[in-house]
Design a protein around this motif. Sequence first.
Motif, short mmCIF file in Angstrom:
data_model
loop_
_atom_site.label_atom_id
_atom_site.label_comp_id
_atom_site.label_asym_id
_atom_site.label_seq_id
_atom_site.Cartn_x
_atom_site.Cartn_y
_atom_site.Cartn_z
N LEU A 118 0.81 -1.19 0.21
CA LEU A 118 0.08 0.08 -0.13
C LEU A 118 0.98 1.24 -0.10
N GLY A 119 0.32 2.42 0.25
CA GLY A 119 1.03 3.68 -0.10
C GLY A 119 2.07 4.04 0.72
N ALA A 120 2.23 3.34 1.84
CA ALA A 120 3.31 3.73 2.94
C ALA A 120 3.67 2.30 3.46
N ASP A 121 5.15 2.28 4.08
CA ASP A 121 5.78 1.01 4.57
C ASP A 121 4.96 0.33 5.64
N ASP A 122 4.59 1.19 6.51
CA ASP A 122 3.75 0.48 7.73
C ASP A 122 2.26 0.24 7.40
N MET A 123 1.93 0.60 6.28
CA MET A 123 0.32 0.52 6.09
C MET A 123 0.00 -0.87 5.64
N ARG A 124 -1.00 -1.41 6.46
CA ARG A 124 -1.73 -2.59 6.26
C ARG A 124 -2.94 -2.80 5.67
N VAL A 125 -3.61 -1.58 5.88
CA VAL A 125 -4.96 -1.65 5.26
C VAL A 125 -5.37 -0.09 4.83
#
Length: 145
Positions: A118-125
Amino acid sequence: MSHLQYYNYSGVGETNKKDFLYSQAVRVGDTIQCSGQGGWDPKTGDFNTEINAQIDQAFANVELALTTAGGKGWSQVFRVNSYHVPINNEALAAMKRNFAKWMPDHHPVYTCVGVTRLGADDMRVEIEVQAHDPDGARKAEQKGN
Protein backbone atom coordinates in the motif's frame (compact mmCIF):
# COMPACT_ATOMS: atom_id res chain seq x y z
CA MET A 1 -15.22 20.63 -12.45
CA SER A 2 -16.54 23.41 -10.27
CA HIS A 3 -19.55 21.26 -9.30
CA LEU A 4 -17.24 18.93 -7.36
CA GLN A 5 -16.41 19.87 -3.78
CA TYR A 6 -13.20 18.49 -2.28
CA TYR A 7 -12.51 18.07 1.44
CA ASN A 8 -9.47 17.38 3.62
CA TYR A 9 -9.39 17.00 7.37
CA SER A 10 -6.69 18.79 9.35
CA GLY A 11 -3.41 17.00 9.93
CA VAL A 12 -2.79 14.11 7.54
CA GLY A 13 -5.58 15.20 5.16
CA GLU A 14 -4.04 18.63 4.60
CA THR A 15 -0.51 17.20 4.50
CA ASN A 16 -1.44 14.60 1.86
CA LYS A 17 -3.14 17.26 -0.25
CA LYS A 18 0.05 19.32 -0.20
CA ASP A 19 2.55 16.45 -0.58
CA PHE A 20 0.65 14.03 -2.85
CA LEU A 21 -1.95 16.30 -4.53
CA TYR A 22 -5.08 14.37 -3.59
CA SER A 23 -8.10 14.98 -1.35
CA GLN A 24 -9.61 12.80 1.36
CA ALA A 25 -13.17 13.15 0.07
CA VAL A 26 -15.17 14.59 -2.78
CA ARG A 27 -18.86 15.42 -2.88
CA VAL A 28 -20.55 14.66 -6.21
CA GLY A 29 -24.17 15.72 -5.82
CA ASP A 30 -25.68 13.57 -3.10
CA THR A 31 -22.73 11.17 -2.96
CA ILE A 32 -19.52 11.44 -0.96
CA GLN A 33 -16.58 9.38 -2.14
CA CYS A 34 -13.59 8.92 0.15
CA SER A 35 -10.08 8.17 -0.94
CA GLY A 36 -8.50 5.19 0.74
CA GLN A 37 -8.12 5.78 4.46
CA GLY A 38 -5.30 4.00 6.22
CA GLY A 39 -4.80 3.25 9.87
CA TRP A 40 -2.72 6.36 10.48
CA ASP A 41 -3.05 8.76 13.36
CA PRO A 42 -4.98 11.59 11.66
CA LYS A 43 -2.87 14.26 13.36
CA THR A 44 0.64 12.81 13.06
CA GLY A 45 0.42 10.20 10.28
CA ASP A 46 2.05 7.56 12.50
CA PHE A 47 0.91 3.94 12.18
CA ASN A 48 0.25 1.43 14.91
CA THR A 49 1.78 -1.76 13.46
CA GLU A 50 -0.78 -4.08 15.11
CA ILE A 51 -3.39 -5.00 12.46
CA ASN A 52 -6.48 -4.75 14.69
CA ALA A 53 -5.52 -1.27 15.88
CA GLN A 54 -4.74 -0.20 12.33
CA ILE A 55 -8.10 -1.40 10.98
CA ASP A 56 -9.92 0.25 13.89
CA GLN A 57 -8.15 3.54 13.14
CA ALA A 58 -8.87 3.27 9.41
CA PHE A 59 -12.59 3.03 10.20
CA ALA A 60 -12.31 6.10 12.45
CA ASN A 61 -10.47 7.94 9.65
CA VAL A 62 -13.27 7.12 7.20
CA GLU A 63 -15.73 8.60 9.70
CA LEU A 64 -13.55 11.71 9.93
CA ALA A 65 -13.34 12.09 6.13
CA LEU A 66 -17.10 11.66 5.70
CA THR A 67 -18.02 14.15 8.42
CA THR A 68 -15.43 16.65 7.17
CA ALA A 69 -17.29 16.50 3.83
CA GLY A 70 -20.55 17.30 5.64
CA GLY A 71 -21.88 13.75 5.82
CA LYS A 72 -23.24 11.85 8.78
CA GLY A 73 -20.58 9.15 8.68
CA TRP A 74 -20.82 5.40 8.35
CA SER A 75 -24.62 5.35 8.59
CA GLN A 76 -24.72 6.66 5.00
CA VAL A 77 -22.13 4.29 3.51
CA PHE A 78 -23.43 1.98 0.79
CA ARG A 79 -20.14 0.71 -0.70
CA VAL A 80 -16.86 -0.35 0.94
CA ASN A 81 -13.63 -1.45 -0.74
CA SER A 82 -10.75 -2.62 1.45
CA TYR A 83 -7.17 -3.52 0.57
CA HIS A 84 -5.01 -5.59 2.92
CA VAL A 85 -1.34 -6.52 3.41
CA PRO A 86 -1.67 -9.38 4.22
CA ILE A 87 -5.23 -10.51 3.89
CA ASN A 88 -5.85 -13.14 6.54
CA ASN A 89 -8.50 -14.29 9.00
CA GLU A 90 -7.40 -11.80 11.65
CA ALA A 91 -7.84 -8.87 9.24
CA LEU A 92 -11.21 -10.18 8.04
CA ALA A 93 -12.42 -10.61 11.63
CA ALA A 94 -11.38 -7.01 12.40
CA MET A 95 -13.29 -5.79 9.35
CA LYS A 96 -16.41 -7.72 10.42
CA ARG A 97 -16.12 -6.37 13.98
CA ASN A 98 -15.90 -2.80 12.66
CA PHE A 99 -18.79 -3.31 10.22
CA ALA A 100 -20.93 -4.35 13.21
CA LYS A 101 -19.74 -1.38 15.27
CA TRP A 102 -20.01 1.37 12.64
CA MET A 103 -22.95 0.04 10.56
CA PRO A 104 -25.19 -1.94 12.92
CA ASP A 105 -28.36 -1.14 10.94
CA HIS A 106 -27.32 -1.88 7.37
CA HIS A 107 -25.00 -4.01 5.24
CA PRO A 108 -23.20 -2.20 2.38
CA VAL A 109 -21.86 -3.81 -0.74
CA TYR A 110 -18.26 -4.82 -0.08
CA THR A 111 -15.13 -5.79 -1.99
CA CYS A 112 -12.05 -7.02 -0.10
CA VAL A 113 -8.69 -7.46 -1.83
CA GLY A 114 -5.26 -8.67 -0.75
CA VAL A 115 -2.38 -6.68 -2.22
CA THR A 116 1.41 -6.79 -2.00
CA ARG A 117 1.91 -3.16 -0.94
CA LEU A 118 0.00 0.00 0.00
CA GLY A 119 1.02 3.67 -0.05
CA ALA A 120 3.30 3.65 3.02
CA ASP A 121 5.76 1.11 4.39
CA ASP A 122 3.83 0.42 7.61
CA MET A 123 0.38 0.59 6.03
CA ARG A 124 -1.53 -2.71 6.31
CA VAL A 125 -5.06 -1.63 5.37
CA GLU A 126 -6.73 0.95 3.16
CA ILE A 127 -10.49 1.49 3.14
CA GLU A 128 -12.41 3.54 0.59
CA VAL A 129 -16.14 4.17 0.72
CA GLN A 130 -19.07 5.77 -1.04
CA ALA A 131 -21.89 7.34 0.97
CA HIS A 132 -25.32 8.69 0.03
CA ASP A 133 -26.05 12.06 1.63
CA PRO A 134 -29.04 13.86 0.07
CA ASP A 135 -29.50 16.29 3.00
CA GLY A 136 -25.85 17.27 2.95
CA ALA A 137 -26.03 17.82 -0.81
CA ARG A 138 -28.83 20.36 -0.35
CA LYS A 139 -26.87 22.16 2.40
CA ALA A 140 -23.70 22.19 0.30
CA GLU A 141 -25.63 23.56 -2.67
CA GLN A 142 -27.17 26.34 -0.55
CA LYS A 143 -23.75 27.16 0.90
CA GLY A 144 -22.32 27.48 -2.62
CA ASN A 145 -25.00 29.95 -3.77
